[in-house]
Write an enzyme that holds these catalytic residues in place. Sequence first.
Site, short mmCIF file in Angstrom:
data_model
loop_
_atom_site.label_atom_id
_atom_site.label_comp_id
_atom_site.label_asym_id
_atom_site.label_seq_id
_atom_site.Cartn_x
_atom_site.Cartn_y
_atom_site.Cartn_z
N TYR A 63 -5.76 39.34 104.93
CA TYR A 63 -5.07 39.79 103.72
C TYR A 63 -4.57 38.55 103.00
CZ TYR A 63 -4.97 44.46 105.88
OH TYR A 63 -5.32 45.66 106.46
N GLY A 215 -3.07 57.47 100.19
CA GLY A 215 -4.26 57.47 99.33
C GLY A 215 -4.73 56.07 98.99
N GLY A 216 -3.98 55.05 99.40
CA GLY A 216 -4.42 53.67 99.22
C GLY A 216 -4.38 53.24 97.76
N1 LIG Z 1 -8.01 49.00 108.86
C1 LIG Z 1 -8.35 48.98 107.60
O1 LIG Z 1 -9.54 48.89 107.24
C2 LIG Z 1 -7.28 49.09 106.57
C3 LIG Z 1 -7.64 49.34 105.23
C4 LIG Z 1 -6.62 49.47 104.31
C5 LIG Z 1 -5.30 49.35 104.69
N2 LIG Z 1 -4.97 49.10 105.98
C6 LIG Z 1 -3.56 49.03 106.43
O2 LIG Z 1 -2.93 50.24 106.10
C7 LIG Z 1 -1.72 50.00 105.39
C8 LIG Z 1 -1.47 51.13 104.42
O3 LIG Z 1 -2.50 51.20 103.46
P1 LIG Z 1 -2.29 50.86 101.92
O4 LIG Z 1 -1.02 50.15 101.71
O5 LIG Z 1 -3.52 50.19 101.44
O6 LIG Z 1 -2.28 52.30 101.29
P2 LIG Z 1 -1.14 53.43 101.13
O7 LIG Z 1 0.00 53.15 102.03
O8 LIG Z 1 -1.85 54.71 101.23
O9 LIG Z 1 -0.73 53.28 99.61
C9 LIG Z 1 -0.23 52.11 99.07
C10 LIG Z 1 -0.24 52.26 97.55
O10 LIG Z 1 0.63 53.31 97.18
C11 LIG Z 1 1.68 52.81 96.34
N3 LIG Z 1 2.91 53.42 96.82
C12 LIG Z 1 3.55 53.20 97.99
N4 LIG Z 1 4.64 53.96 98.08
C13 LIG Z 1 4.70 54.70 96.95
C14 LIG Z 1 5.60 55.67 96.45
N5 LIG Z 1 6.66 56.05 97.16
N6 LIG Z 1 5.35 56.20 95.22
C15 LIG Z 1 4.26 55.83 94.51
N7 LIG Z 1 3.38 54.92 94.92
C16 LIG Z 1 3.59 54.35 96.13
C17 LIG Z 1 1.67 51.32 96.52
O11 LIG Z 1 2.03 50.66 95.30
P3 LIG Z 1 3.42 49.87 95.17
O12 LIG Z 1 3.22 48.53 95.79
O13 LIG Z 1 3.62 49.81 93.69
O14 LIG Z 1 4.47 50.68 95.84
C18 LIG Z 1 0.20 51.04 96.85
O15 LIG Z 1 -0.53 50.89 95.66
C19 LIG Z 1 -1.93 48.65 104.72
O16 LIG Z 1 -0.74 47.99 104.42
C20 LIG Z 1 -2.75 47.93 105.76
O17 LIG Z 1 -1.88 47.30 106.66
C21 LIG Z 1 -5.95 48.98 106.93
#
Ligand SMILES: NC(=O)c1ccc[n+]([C@@H]2O[C@H](COP(=O)([O-])OP(=O)(O)OC[C@H]3O[C@@H](n4cnc5c(N)ncnc54)[C@H](OP(=O)(O)O)[C@@H]3O)[C@@H](O)[C@H]2O)c1
Length: 291
Positions: A63, A215-216
């Site tokens: 990352y 939803g990422g």
């Molecule tokens: N193993 C894999 O292949 C893989 C792939 C992807 C991710 N990951 C891991 O999974 C974790 C979680 O995934 P993710 O962060 O990509 O997706 P997520 O948690 O589903 O969503 C994050 C997104 O939602 C927004 N968000 C967060 N809280 C919110 C809220 N309360 N209201 C509105 N929007 C909100 C964030 O924007 P803001 O910053 O503006 O809040 C960001 O754009 C990552 O941090 C990573 O460590 C692993």
Amino acid sequence: MTDITRAGAFQLSDRSVNRMGYGAMQLAGPGVFGPPKDHAGALAVLREAVARGVNHIDTSDYYGPHVTNQLIREALHPYRDGLTIVTKLGARRGDDASWIPAHSPAELTQGVHDNLRNLGLEALDVANLRIGDIQGPAEGTLEPQFATLAELQRQGLIRHLGLSNVTSAQVKEARAIAPVVCVQNHYNLAHRGDDALIDELAGLCIAYAPFFPLGGFFPLQSSALSEVAADLGATPMQVALAWLLRRAPNILLIPGTSSLDHLSENLAAAELALPDAALARLNAIGALAAS
Ligand SMILES: NC(=O)c1ccc[n+]([C@@H]2O[C@H](COP(=O)([O-])OP(=O)(O)OC[C@H]3O[C@@H](n4cnc5c(N)ncnc54)[C@H](OP(=O)(O)O)[C@@H]3O)[C@@H](O)[C@H]2O)c1
């Protein structure tokens, strides 16, 4: 203030982690590449998460690359007792921000050393081997890659092993080589392809940490989700997280955010109880998405 321990804890082998955790990927720059837009803000989010009781942070050295781990180290090192940092190996980034598989023994070994250096650790708490990508698992054997990590574990560089973007068959293959403490795949209210795998892992006391729990890159949107949230006086994102907590006891949450307000909102889902009627409406969203 929210008591995040209300969501419960889960035992990752010898380490107990609160089920409400934090995913650090969103702290890197746009496209998970380069430095954050707001360096001080990223440090503040990490410090606030830990101050609020988060003791499970998901990250990877790819990352940024290196950016997220270096932020974690700057914000939190020396780490408080009980903090579990879970990282991933098996990819690297191209100069154009592309994601490139990195599965050779030399690349995996280099990845472990990069994580150790950038996190400031002598041993990684948990290292997940990433096989597929965000499109889904990639079929095929993981024996050479997992055996490489198992050897690095024997050398004392990794405490526990996990998997990411894998199938049930690959979990089985890995467990014949070394214990697996967690699996991280794409799963949320509207993306429920891993229902059977989650239940299988629950029976084996293996944690399942869904990535993209909100939803990422495209946060979940559904009129039913918004209606349930309005009925409960909660936000749709809180309901999406509370639904995951209810879905299975081995689910660990790692929602990502770069915003202190969103962090606070997400952590509060630890205290959100879903009545059965709300649960039934939410389950129908998954059924609709799958049909
Ligand atoms: N193993 C894999 O292949 C893989 C792939 C992807 C991710 N990951 C891991 O999974 C974790 C979680 O995934 P993710 O962060 O990509 O997706 P997520 O948690 O589903 O969503 C994050 C997104 O939602 C927004 N968000 C967060 N809280 C919110 C809220 N309360 N209201 C509105 N929007 C909100 C964030 O924007 P803001 O910053 O503006 O809040 C960001 O754009 C990552 O941090 C990573 O460590 C692993």
